[in-house]
Motif scaffolding. Structure first.
Motif, PDB file in Angstrom:
ATOM      1  N   GLN A 110      30.914  61.380  33.962  1.00  0.00           N
ATOM      2  CA  GLN A 110      29.885  60.686  33.878  1.00  0.00           C
ATOM      3  C   GLN A 110      29.322  60.410  35.396  1.00  0.00           C
ATOM      4  O   GLN A 110      28.414  59.543  35.554  1.00  0.00           O
ATOM      5  N   GLY A 111      29.973  61.070  36.173  1.00  0.00           N
ATOM      6  CA  GLY A 111      29.551  60.759  37.534  1.00  0.00           C
ATOM      7  C   GLY A 111      30.135  59.553  38.470  1.00  0.00           C
ATOM      8  O   GLY A 111      29.516  59.121  39.659  1.00  0.00           O
ATOM      9  N   TYR A 112      30.924  59.036  37.758  1.00  0.00           N
ATOM     10  CA  TYR A 112      31.686  57.562  38.455  1.00  0.00           C
ATOM     11  C   TYR A 112      32.813  58.281  39.464  1.00  0.00           C
ATOM     12  O   TYR A 112      33.589  59.151  39.172  1.00  0.00           O
ATOM     13  N   ASN A 113      33.034  57.366  40.720  1.00  0.00           N
ATOM     14  CA  ASN A 113      34.033  57.801  41.648  1.00  0.00           C
ATOM     15  C   ASN A 113      34.908  56.763  41.626  1.00  0.00           C
ATOM     16  O   ASN A 113      34.775  55.410  41.288  1.00  0.00           O
ATOM     17  N   PRO A 114      36.338  56.861  41.666  1.00  0.00           N
ATOM     18  CA  PRO A 114      37.420  56.010  41.819  1.00  0.00           C
ATOM     19  C   PRO A 114      37.225  55.054  42.781  1.00  0.00           C
ATOM     20  O   PRO A 114      36.930  55.230  43.760  1.00  0.00           O
ATOM     21  N   CYS A 115      37.446  53.644  42.545  1.00  0.00           N
ATOM     22  CA  CYS A 115      37.597  52.447  43.427  1.00  0.00           C
ATOM     23  C   CYS A 115      38.540  52.710  44.605  1.00  0.00           C
ATOM     24  O   CYS A 115      39.854  53.306  44.202  1.00  0.00           O
ATOM     25  N   LYS A 116      38.246  52.488  45.885  1.00  0.00           N
ATOM     26  CA  LYS A 116      39.190  52.710  46.864  1.00  0.00           C
ATOM     27  C   LYS A 116      40.133  51.551  46.952  1.00  0.00           C
ATOM     28  O   LYS A 116      41.335  51.529  47.861  1.00  0.00           O
ATOM     29  N   ILE A 117      39.993  50.322  46.447  1.00  0.00           N
ATOM     30  CA  ILE A 117      40.724  49.532  46.314  1.00  0.00           C
ATOM     31  C   ILE A 117      41.881  49.293  45.435  1.00  0.00           C
ATOM     32  O   ILE A 117      43.253  49.290  45.543  1.00  0.00           O
ATOM     33  N   CYS A 118      41.752  49.602  44.057  1.00  0.00           N
ATOM     34  CA  CYS A 118      42.710  49.555  43.155  1.00  0.00           C
ATOM     35  C   CYS A 118      43.236  51.169  42.848  1.00  0.00           C
ATOM     36  O   CYS A 118      44.043  51.280  42.008  1.00  0.00           O
ATOM     37  N   TYR A 126      38.940  51.388  31.648  1.00  0.00           N
ATOM     38  CA  TYR A 126      38.164  51.346  32.994  1.00  0.00           C
ATOM     39  C   TYR A 126      36.855  50.768  33.064  1.00  0.00           C
ATOM     40  O   TYR A 126      35.974  51.153  32.008  1.00  0.00           O
ATOM     41  N   ILE A 127      36.754  50.125  33.953  1.00  0.00           N
ATOM     42  CA  ILE A 127      35.292  49.480  34.079  1.00  0.00           C
ATOM     43  C   ILE A 127      34.667  50.096  35.271  1.00  0.00           C
ATOM     44  O   ILE A 127      35.123  50.337  36.443  1.00  0.00           O
ATOM     45  N   GLY A 128      33.495  50.461  34.858  1.00  0.00           N
ATOM     46  CA  GLY A 128      32.467  51.228  35.916  1.00  0.00           C
ATOM     47  C   GLY A 128      31.358  50.170  36.313  1.00  0.00           C
ATOM     48  O   GLY A 128      30.916  49.353  35.470  1.00  0.00           O
ATOM     49  N   ASN A 129      30.755  50.528  37.576  1.00  0.00           N
ATOM     50  CA  ASN A 129      29.725  49.654  38.102  1.00  0.00           C
ATOM     51  C   ASN A 129      28.766  50.601  38.065  1.00  0.00           C
ATOM     52  O   ASN A 129      28.429  51.551  38.783  1.00  0.00           O
ATOM     53  N   LYS A 130      27.619  50.170  37.343  1.00  0.00           N
ATOM     54  CA  LYS A 130      26.260  51.253  37.177  1.00  0.00           C
ATOM     55  C   LYS A 130      25.498  51.213  38.504  1.00  0.00           C
ATOM     56  O   LYS A 130      24.966  52.115  38.798  1.00  0.00           O
ATOM     57  N   ASN A 131      25.784  50.027  39.402  1.00  0.00           N
ATOM     58  CA  ASN A 131      25.104  50.034  40.543  1.00  0.00           C
ATOM     59  C   ASN A 131      25.734  51.226  41.559  1.00  0.00           C
ATOM     60  O   ASN A 131      24.868  51.518  42.313  1.00  0.00           O
ATOM     61  N   ARG A 143      40.301  43.198  41.305  1.00  0.00           N
ATOM     62  CA  ARG A 143      39.568  42.034  41.602  1.00  0.00           C
ATOM     63  C   ARG A 143      38.186  42.506  41.840  1.00  0.00           C
ATOM     64  O   ARG A 143      37.477  41.444  41.746  1.00  0.00           O
ATOM     65  N   MET A 144      37.699  43.555  42.063  1.00  0.00           N
ATOM     66  CA  MET A 144      36.386  43.918  42.160  1.00  0.00           C
ATOM     67  C   MET A 144      35.443  43.771  40.663  1.00  0.00           C
ATOM     68  O   MET A 144      34.187  43.481  40.830  1.00  0.00           O
ATOM     69  N   VAL A 145      36.401  43.837  39.755  1.00  0.00           N
ATOM     70  CA  VAL A 145      35.590  43.737  38.329  1.00  0.00           C
ATOM     71  C   VAL A 145      35.279  42.362  38.209  1.00  0.00           C
ATOM     72  O   VAL A 145      34.168  41.855  37.646  1.00  0.00           O
ATOM     73  N   THR A 146      36.010  41.268  38.560  1.00  0.00           N
ATOM     74  CA  THR A 146      35.765  39.876  38.650  1.00  0.00           C
ATOM     75  C   THR A 146      34.311  39.494  39.130  1.00  0.00           C
ATOM     76  O   THR A 146      33.708  38.499  38.778  1.00  0.00           O
ATOM     77  N   ARG A 147      34.155  40.326  40.135  1.00  0.00           N
ATOM     78  CA  ARG A 147      32.757  39.870  41.137  1.00  0.00           C
ATOM     79  C   ARG A 147      31.480  40.958  40.634  1.00  0.00           C
ATOM     80  O   ARG A 147      30.694  40.831  41.046  1.00  0.00           O
ATOM     81  N   MET A 148      31.866  41.722  39.595  1.00  0.00           N
ATOM     82  CA  MET A 148      30.749  42.631  39.188  1.00  0.00           C
ATOM     83  C   MET A 148      29.993  41.755  38.135  1.00  0.00           C
ATOM     84  O   MET A 148      30.100  41.108  37.176  1.00  0.00           O
TER      85      MET A 148
END
Length: 327
Positions: free
Chosen positions: A317-325, A280-285, A295-300
């Motif tokens: 680690q405090g990350y929440n699931p994406c609402k799109i995928c 799974y790919i997380g976004n630190k921001n 598709r959000m990963v390709t824009r990250m």
């Protein structure tokens, strides 16, 4: 009566008395016509629906789903949309009802502070009542002060032009998922979304039958965000009088605490369509994590990417699931 510019050396003749009287009569008539037009415009209610092919009569009766797709999910937006951040709210009409709310949403419009109180706002048809009946989202107060454009999108809080009398079901089950979708997209891509919400009233009803929600991501011409849905302003287990906001319970059954507990324990968990050990790919921001093919990963930004072996690791680690995928 002079019709052109007179020469400075040309003497000006005095108008005849009859001409003065006629000119005064004409001027008075023009003033009366202008006054009548102004009064007519002031008494005309603000339209509560955009100029589109949408009609409330085309919407099927509520049948258990919080929203229905309109126009194949294609918004009724004009061409050449403004991609600069703005927000616009209609004036209340003669019945005190909200109208169309439109915005081009970017990070610049999103709030940076916590939401304040909106308890002093009383939208049209507001009738505070609490129900403890069976039905999704039914336990609790029937109505919310429902933002047309969610606070998380533009930071508008106690704006009377942006708050309608909406059921808990409309607010949470109908509108919130779409608001979250747009919020996540903007935070993760920093790209604008054109957004419009229209409360749809039947005749002179003070409570809206529902809201028409439209959105389009502008940077990719709707490839990421594109929807046009009608969300029902209903509450399972409650009958609403939309004319004035009064209501009554259609079921008196009340689940016991034990039944509630059993129901919560037996609630099926959403199935995972990817292996547990998939990356799974997380976004630190944004602190969101995604499926690797989202598709959000390709824009990250590569600098913001972090990889997790499983969902539990990401969540811990405090990350929440994406609402799109929905990983």
């Amino acid at each position: 009566m002079l019709t052109g510019c007179a020469s400075e050396t040309t003497p000006k003749s005095e108008p005849k008395t009859s001409e003065v009287a006629q000119d005064k009569k004409t001027e008075n008539k023009k003033q009366e016509e202008q006054k009548t037009t102004q009064n007519k415009e002031a008494s005309t209610p603000v339209t509560t629906t955009p100029q589109t092919n949408f009609s409330l009569a085309s919407i099927p009766a509520y049948s258990g789903k919080p929203y229905v797709v309109v126009n194949d999910n294609k918004p009724f937006f004009p061409n050449n949309l403004n991609n600069k951040p703005f927000e616009s709210y209609s004036n209340l009409d003669s019945l005190g009802r909200c109208g169309v709310a439109t915005a081009c949403i970017t990070k610049a419009l999103m709030p940076t502070t916590k939401r304040g109180s909106i308890a002093d706002v009383k939208p049209s048809g507001w009738q505070t009542v609490r129900y403890e009946v069976v039905g999704k989202g039914s336990a609790g107060y029937l109505y919310n002060r429902c933002h047309l454009i969610g606070y998380q999108l533009t930071g508008e809080n106690a704006n009377v032009k942006n708050l309608i009398t909406g059921t808990r079901y409309l607010n949470i089950e109908g509108m919130l998922p779409f608001e979250n979708m747009v919020t996540d997209y903007i935070k993760e891509t920093n790209q604008p979304v054109y957004y419009r919400v229209t409360p749809v009233f039947d005749g002179n009803n003070l409570v809206a039958s529902g809201v028409l929600m439209e959105a389009k991501s502008l940077a990719d011409n709707g490839a990421s965000i594109l929807f046009n849905v009608f969300c029902y302003n209903v509450q399972p287990g409650v009958t609403i009088n939309y004319a004035n906001g009064t209501s009554s319970a259609t079921s008196s059954a009340q689940p016991s605490p034990q039944q509630n507990t059993q129901k919560a324990q037996s609630k099926p968990q959403p199935a995972q369509s990817t292996p547990v050990n998939a990356a799974y790919i997380g976004n630190k921001n944004t602190k969101k994590f995604h499926r690797s093919d989202c598709r959000m990963v390709t824009r990250m930004s590569p600098a913001n990417k972090v990889t997790f072996d499983n969902r539990d690791s990401a969540i811990s680690q405090g990350y929440n699931p994406c609402k799109i995928c929905n990983p």
